[in-house]
Design a protein around this motif. Structure first.
Motif, mmCIF file in Angstrom:
data_model
loop_
_atom_site.group_PDB
_atom_site.id
_atom_site.type_symbol
_atom_site.label_atom_id
_atom_site.label_comp_id
_atom_site.label_asym_id
_atom_site.label_seq_id
_atom_site.Cartn_x
_atom_site.Cartn_y
_atom_site.Cartn_z
ATOM 1 N N SER A 71 -34.148 25.904 -28.051
ATOM 2 C CA SER A 71 -35.433 25.421 -27.540
ATOM 3 C C SER A 71 -36.490 26.490 -27.744
ATOM 4 N N VAL A 72 -37.624 26.082 -28.292
ATOM 5 C CA VAL A 72 -38.752 26.985 -28.513
ATOM 6 C C VAL A 72 -39.914 26.511 -27.653
ATOM 7 N N ILE A 73 -40.348 27.358 -26.736
ATOM 8 C CA ILE A 73 -41.477 27.042 -25.853
ATOM 9 C C ILE A 73 -42.592 28.020 -26.194
ATOM 10 N N ALA A 74 -43.727 27.488 -26.668
ATOM 11 C CA ALA A 74 -44.793 28.332 -27.208
ATOM 12 C C ALA A 74 -46.096 28.163 -26.427
ATOM 13 N N PRO A 75 -46.949 29.194 -26.402
ATOM 14 C CA PRO A 75 -48.197 29.167 -25.632
ATOM 15 C C PRO A 75 -49.384 28.687 -26.457
ATOM 16 N N PHE A 76 -50.567 28.722 -25.835
ATOM 17 C CA PHE A 76 -51.771 28.164 -26.449
ATOM 18 C C PHE A 76 -52.528 29.144 -27.326
ATOM 19 N N ASN A 77 -52.357 30.443 -27.136
ATOM 20 C CA ASN A 77 -53.326 31.388 -27.693
ATOM 21 C C ASN A 77 -53.222 31.542 -29.215
ATOM 22 N N PHE A 78 -52.007 31.751 -29.727
ATOM 23 C CA PHE A 78 -51.766 31.698 -31.172
ATOM 24 C C PHE A 78 -50.698 30.629 -31.371
ATOM 25 N N PRO A 79 -51.077 29.363 -31.230
ATOM 26 C CA PRO A 79 -50.081 28.292 -31.102
ATOM 27 C C PRO A 79 -49.187 28.124 -32.314
ATOM 28 N N LEU A 80 -49.731 28.337 -33.504
ATOM 29 C CA LEU A 80 -48.923 28.158 -34.711
ATOM 30 C C LEU A 80 -47.971 29.338 -34.909
ATOM 31 N N ILE A 81 -48.505 30.550 -34.874
ATOM 32 C CA ILE A 81 -47.671 31.733 -35.103
ATOM 33 C C ILE A 81 -46.557 31.837 -34.070
ATOM 34 N N LEU A 82 -46.916 31.654 -32.803
ATOM 35 C CA LEU A 82 -45.955 31.921 -31.738
ATOM 36 C C LEU A 82 -44.898 30.830 -31.603
ATOM 37 N N ALA A 83 -45.083 29.732 -32.319
ATOM 38 C CA ALA A 83 -44.028 28.720 -32.413
ATOM 39 C C ALA A 83 -43.205 28.906 -33.679
ATOM 40 N N ILE A 84 -43.871 29.049 -34.820
ATOM 41 C CA ILE A 84 -43.151 29.083 -36.091
ATOM 42 C C ILE A 84 -42.288 30.329 -36.214
ATOM 43 N N ARG A 85 -42.649 31.420 -35.555
ATOM 44 C CA ARG A 85 -41.860 32.646 -35.689
ATOM 45 C C ARG A 85 -40.459 32.492 -35.094
ATOM 46 N N PRO A 131 -27.796 20.462 -21.550
ATOM 47 C CA PRO A 131 -26.499 21.088 -21.829
ATOM 48 C C PRO A 131 -26.301 21.474 -23.289
ATOM 49 N N GLU A 132 -26.933 20.753 -24.199
ATOM 50 C CA GLU A 132 -26.747 21.038 -25.627
ATOM 51 C C GLU A 132 -27.461 22.322 -26.066
ATOM 52 N N VAL A 133 -28.430 22.753 -25.291
ATOM 53 C CA VAL A 133 -29.239 23.923 -25.660
ATOM 54 C C VAL A 133 -28.469 25.207 -25.363
ATOM 55 N N GLU A 134 -28.330 26.056 -26.374
ATOM 56 C CA GLU A 134 -27.606 27.319 -26.229
ATOM 57 C C GLU A 134 -28.531 28.514 -26.050
ATOM 58 N N MET A 135 -29.769 28.386 -26.505
ATOM 59 C CA MET A 135 -30.689 29.511 -26.423
ATOM 60 C C MET A 135 -32.108 29.014 -26.258
ATOM 61 N N VAL A 136 -32.922 29.783 -25.518
ATOM 62 C CA VAL A 136 -34.325 29.465 -25.318
ATOM 63 C C VAL A 136 -35.166 30.636 -25.803
ATOM 64 N N ALA A 137 -36.088 30.363 -26.727
ATOM 65 C CA ALA A 137 -37.059 31.352 -27.166
ATOM 66 C C ALA A 137 -38.381 31.001 -26.490
ATOM 67 N N PHE A 138 -38.771 31.813 -25.529
ATOM 68 C CA PHE A 138 -39.956 31.521 -24.712
ATOM 69 C C PHE A 138 -41.008 32.590 -24.929
ATOM 70 N N THR A 139 -42.238 32.161 -25.178
ATOM 71 C CA THR A 139 -43.388 33.061 -25.219
ATOM 72 C C THR A 139 -44.410 32.542 -24.214
ATOM 73 N N LEU A 180 -38.882 21.737 -29.934
ATOM 74 C CA LEU A 180 -40.148 22.460 -29.867
ATOM 75 C C LEU A 180 -41.039 21.873 -28.786
ATOM 76 N N LYS A 181 -41.386 22.706 -27.798
ATOM 77 C CA LYS A 181 -42.326 22.299 -26.759
ATOM 78 C C LYS A 181 -43.563 23.191 -26.832
ATOM 79 N N PRO A 182 -44.641 22.674 -27.423
ATOM 80 C CA PRO A 182 -45.884 23.450 -27.488
ATOM 81 C C PRO A 182 -46.633 23.377 -26.168
ATOM 82 N N ASP A 183 -47.594 24.278 -25.988
ATOM 83 C CA ASP A 183 -48.474 24.215 -24.825
ATOM 84 C C ASP A 183 -49.245 22.890 -24.856
ATOM 85 N N PRO A 184 -49.416 22.224 -23.709
ATOM 86 C CA PRO A 184 -50.122 20.933 -23.710
ATOM 87 C C PRO A 184 -51.554 21.018 -24.224
#
Length: 485
Positions: free
Chosen positions: A148-162, A221-229, A176-180
């Motif tokens: 799971s990748v949870i990304a913020p609003f400030n650099f939305p593309l970079i901080l998700a795609i990385r 349960p299927e998620v093994e890792m969370v990348a959160f920014t 992928l869960k982007p900032d609303p």
């Protein structure tokens, strides 16, 4: 039809295909004008669970593909970010309030993240170990499964795609869960690129939503890792949940980054670096220079030159070519910035420049005469505010830099030998000598210490392999081993 034509995605989420989300829709709002640009579908926790189940089903076949097949998708994705840069720029400027240069940086880095990730499938995936038994012994890297990748609003593309790109390259599926507030720049653009790049269905699911959806993509349960920014308070919650559920958490959190200006620094160059470090993208960057620690001998001149730059930076609509300072992302963040500045003044700080807002814009601000316990000195502001404090010797500068709960980025301007000695004594995930604090490259390791996160967890081949794979021990014998039982 363009890559981001709204006819494809308007009002929808993506679970194996574009569809209506069970959470209804939300408007996509332009911060500079408050105008609605489109609508974005919103997911629910139930949608997130369906997406996790589908991702897990698709992941095993993807992991089994030849390395060159996975690499080809990543290379194609990089090409598409370059080919569609102008269209993506429009959304980044309008949706996130970024100026043209910032939008260009995002698509440039996004392409490079994909190109660099394309090298991961063909890198060595383990090592041969010695063994005291008559067997071959290996340590091999295996995909985690669903990330799971949870990304913020400030650099939305970079901080998700990385995180998205290396996770896919190493054989994982991604939720992928982007900032609303930046669902198009940080979500739809990535989803559409990988659709066009030929990524098989199910491997990337797009789940815009609120905190309940964020919790769901962590807890599935299927998620093994969370990348959160994101913020440190939110990151703590993610980390606590992952710890309880025995999941891996990679947390890149806040920063209150120091920039130390030594006695021999050139004040014109230092003020220029400081203005960039504090005011780039309205200070809405985790790496922003949030504490300026300046030698006594330069303090007055430095403040004067920094304040002069702050007063003359063009503030306005990011779509205008001359604009340097765009809007704050929303009213809540604008009010928080002003509250911290006014609290600082009440506590004795002086305003050398700025200190006020106009509409959606906060004027670049320089604060002086602070004490180390002042809120503007201690708290992450996430706005265009440069607090400045003086020091008399290196020991005092080190103490001021270290006296903070964050440890993300440090800039040191001046004598290299002295800067090297300081670098060895300050706790920071990134240190830049004769540069300001805001810097990132796709192939460089990125992360922070203390309350800025749980260490370097992203960027560069070695780091990304460690982040998105698990080590498995494998042994082999030519025939069944003899046992005494």
């Amino acid at each position: 039809m363009g890559l981001l034509d709204t006819a494809v995605w308007d009002g929808k989420i993506f679970i194996d295909e574009w569809m209506a989300g069970s959470g209804g829709t939300q408007p996509v709002i332009e911060p500079a004008t408050s105008q609605q640009l489109a609508t974005q579908g919103f997911a629910t926790p139930e949608d997130a669970q369906r997406a996790a189940t589908a991702a897990a089903a698709a992941q095993k076949e993807w992991a089994a593909k030849k390395p060159e097949e996975r690499a080809a998708v990543l290379r194609k994705a990089g090409d598409l970010f370059e080919q569609n840069a102008e269209e993506i720029h429009w959304w980044i400027q309008r949706e996130s309030g970024g100026i043209a240069a910032k939008a260009g940086l995002e698509t440039h880095v996004a392409a490079n993240e994909c190109f660099d990730a394309a090298s991961l499938p063909t890198l060595a995936q383990g090592e041969v170990l010695s063994s005291n038994d008559d067997r071959w012994s290996f340590a091999r890297r295996r995909p985690l499964g669903v990330v799971s990748v949870i990304a913020p609003f400030n650099f939305p593309l970079i901080l998700a795609i990385r995180a998205v790109a290396p996770a896919l390259a190493t054989g994982n599926a991604v939720l992928l869960k982007p900032d609303p507030r930046t669902t198009v720049s940080g979500g739809v653009s990535i989803m559409r690129v990988f659709e066009e790049a030929g990524l098989p269905a199910g491997l990337l699911q797009l789940l815009p939503g609120g905190g309940d959806v964020g919790a769901a993509v962590v807890e599935a349960p299927e998620v093994e890792m969370v990348a959160f920014t994101g913020s440190t308070p939110a990151g703590r919650k993610v980390g606590e949940t992952c710890s309880r559920l025995l999941k891996r958490a990679h947390l890149e959190l806040g920063g209150k980054n120091a920039m130390i200006v030594l006695e021999d620094a050139d004040t014109d160059q230092a003020a220029s670096a400081a203005a960039f470090g504090s005011f780039m993208h309205q200070g809405q960057i985790c790496m922003t220079a949030g504490r300026h620690i300046v030698h006594d001998a330069l303090y007055d001149e430095y403040v004067s030159k920094l304040a002069d730059r702050a007063k003359n930076l063009p503030v306005g609509d990011p779509a205008e070519a001359s604009t340097v300072i765009g809007p704050i992302i929303d009213e809540n963040q604008l009010n928080r910035i002003d509250e911290i500045v006014q609290d600082a003044v009440q506590a004795g700080a002086k305003v050398a420049a700025g200190g006020s807002s106009s509409g959606a814009y906060y004027n670049p601000t320089v604060l002086t005469d602070l004490t180390p316990d002042n809120r503007a000195w201690r708290d992450e502001i996430f706005g265009p505010v440069a607090p400045v404090i003086r020091f008399s010797d290196v020991e005092e500068a080190i103490a001021l830099a270290e006296d903070n709960e964050y440890g993300l980025s440090l800039g040191i301007l001046g004598d290299v030998g002295q800067a090297m000695q300081i670098a060895d004594r300050v706790t920071s995930g990134k240190i830049h000598i004769n540069e300001q604090t805001v810097s990132d490259e796709a192939h460089a390791p990125f992360g922070g210490f203390k309350d800025s996160g749980n260490g370097t967890r992203i960027g560069g081949a070695t780091t990304n392999l460690e982040a998105f794979t698990e080590i498995q021990w494998l042994t082999m014998r030519p025939e069944t081993a003899p046992y005494p039982f």
